[in-house]
Design an enzyme around this catalytic site. Structure first.
Site, PDB file in Angstrom:
ATOM      1  N   CYS A  53       0.827  -1.210   0.000  1.00 11.24           N
ATOM      2  CA  CYS A  53       0.000   0.000   0.000  1.00 11.24           C
ATOM      3  C   CYS A  53       0.861   1.259   0.000  1.00 11.24           C
ATOM      4  O   CYS A  53       0.518   2.259  -0.644  1.00 11.24           O
ATOM      5  CB  CYS A  53      -0.923   0.006   1.217  1.00 11.24           C
ATOM      6  SG  CYS A  53      -2.110  -1.350   1.228  1.00 11.24           S
ATOM      7  N   ARG A 130      -7.850  -3.687  -3.666  1.00  8.05           N
ATOM      8  CA  ARG A 130      -7.233  -2.573  -4.382  1.00  8.05           C
ATOM      9  C   ARG A 130      -8.110  -2.231  -5.594  1.00  8.05           C
ATOM     10  O   ARG A 130      -7.937  -2.802  -6.670  1.00  8.05           O
ATOM     11  CB  ARG A 130      -5.815  -2.952  -4.814  1.00  8.05           C
ATOM     12  CG  ARG A 130      -4.946  -3.380  -3.652  1.00  8.05           C
ATOM     13  CD  ARG A 130      -3.517  -3.715  -4.071  1.00  8.05           C
ATOM     14  NE  ARG A 130      -2.827  -4.372  -2.973  1.00  8.05           N
ATOM     15  CZ  ARG A 130      -2.299  -3.739  -1.934  1.00  8.05           C
ATOM     16  NH1 ARG A 130      -2.384  -2.425  -1.856  1.00  8.05           N
ATOM     17  NH2 ARG A 130      -1.701  -4.397  -0.967  1.00  8.05           N
TER      18      ARG A 130
END
Length: 217
Positions: A53, A130
């Site tokens: 991330c 995501r």
């Protein structure tokens, strides 16, 4: 297999982007007002202070000028608190010099994640996958990308898709495989015999056949 309510209401391409109010790292905002007639990318990541991330969200920040030039606003999301977001933004800037100054939604109650189908139970019930939603100035969802928790996105592909959508809208054309900005575009196929004959006789086009031809913009 049982289908959950969250799965059945997942937004699709062509839908109006669901509006919402949220607490973010730049303060409370109304999504529709934040877009304000511009393109927008709404993207989620599983959690703050995690390695993949960090690379992804930093990637958006590094390309901020590109998105500005494409008149596109950025807004991130994860199911973390605003305090976690602020600490993470500060940590990334201190360690890498990259400043994520676009808004990041603190979605503790998972309201926005559920609204956009970012929670996918077979992957995780507590972390957003995501996802990237490409939203046009009319607040229509134009393209959706989903990635699992363990695979990072491709920033070049995100930018390529955004440029492709904007080019297609501006010039009313289609775009071929692997198209990149500046390359030839697809000429719409003929719809009558006369158009087909004209296409066959047109030596200005890059033709595979009458139904598949390209030209420069």
């Amino acid at each position: 297999m049982e289908t959950t309510q969250e799965q059945t209401i997942m937004p699709r391409i062509g839908d109006n982007a669901p509006d919402f109010e949220a607490i973010t790292t730049i303060g409370k905002l109304q999504f529709s007002e934040y877009i304000d007639g511009k393109w927008a990318l709404l993207f989620s990541h599983p959690a703050d202070f995690t390695p993949v991330c960090t690379t992804e969200m930093s990637g958006f920040a590094v390309e901020q000028a590109v998105f500005d030039n494409l008149d596109t606003k950025l807004i991130g999301l994860s199911i973390d608190s605003i305090h976690s977001h602020l600490a993470w933004v500060n940590n990334v800037q201190r360690n890498t010099g990259v400043y994520m100054n676009f808004p990041i939604i603190a979605d503790i109650d998972m309201k926005v994640a559920k609204l956009y189908g970012m929670l996918q139970p077979n992957e995780s019930e507590t972390a957003a996958v995501r996802a990237v939603f490409f939203i046009d100035p009319y607040q229509k969802i134009r393209l959706i990308m989903y990635y699992p928790l363990n695979v990072g996105r491709n920033m070049k592909e995100i930018i390529r898709c955004l440029e492709a959508l904007q080019t297609s809208d501006e010039h009313k054309v289609a775009l071929p495989l692997n198209w990149k900005k500046g390359e030839k575009i697809i000429v719409p196929p003929p719809k009558t015999l006369k158009q087909m004959e004209d296409r066959i006789a047109d030596d200005s086009l890059d033709k595979v056949d009458f139904y598949l031809a390209k030209r420069s913009l």
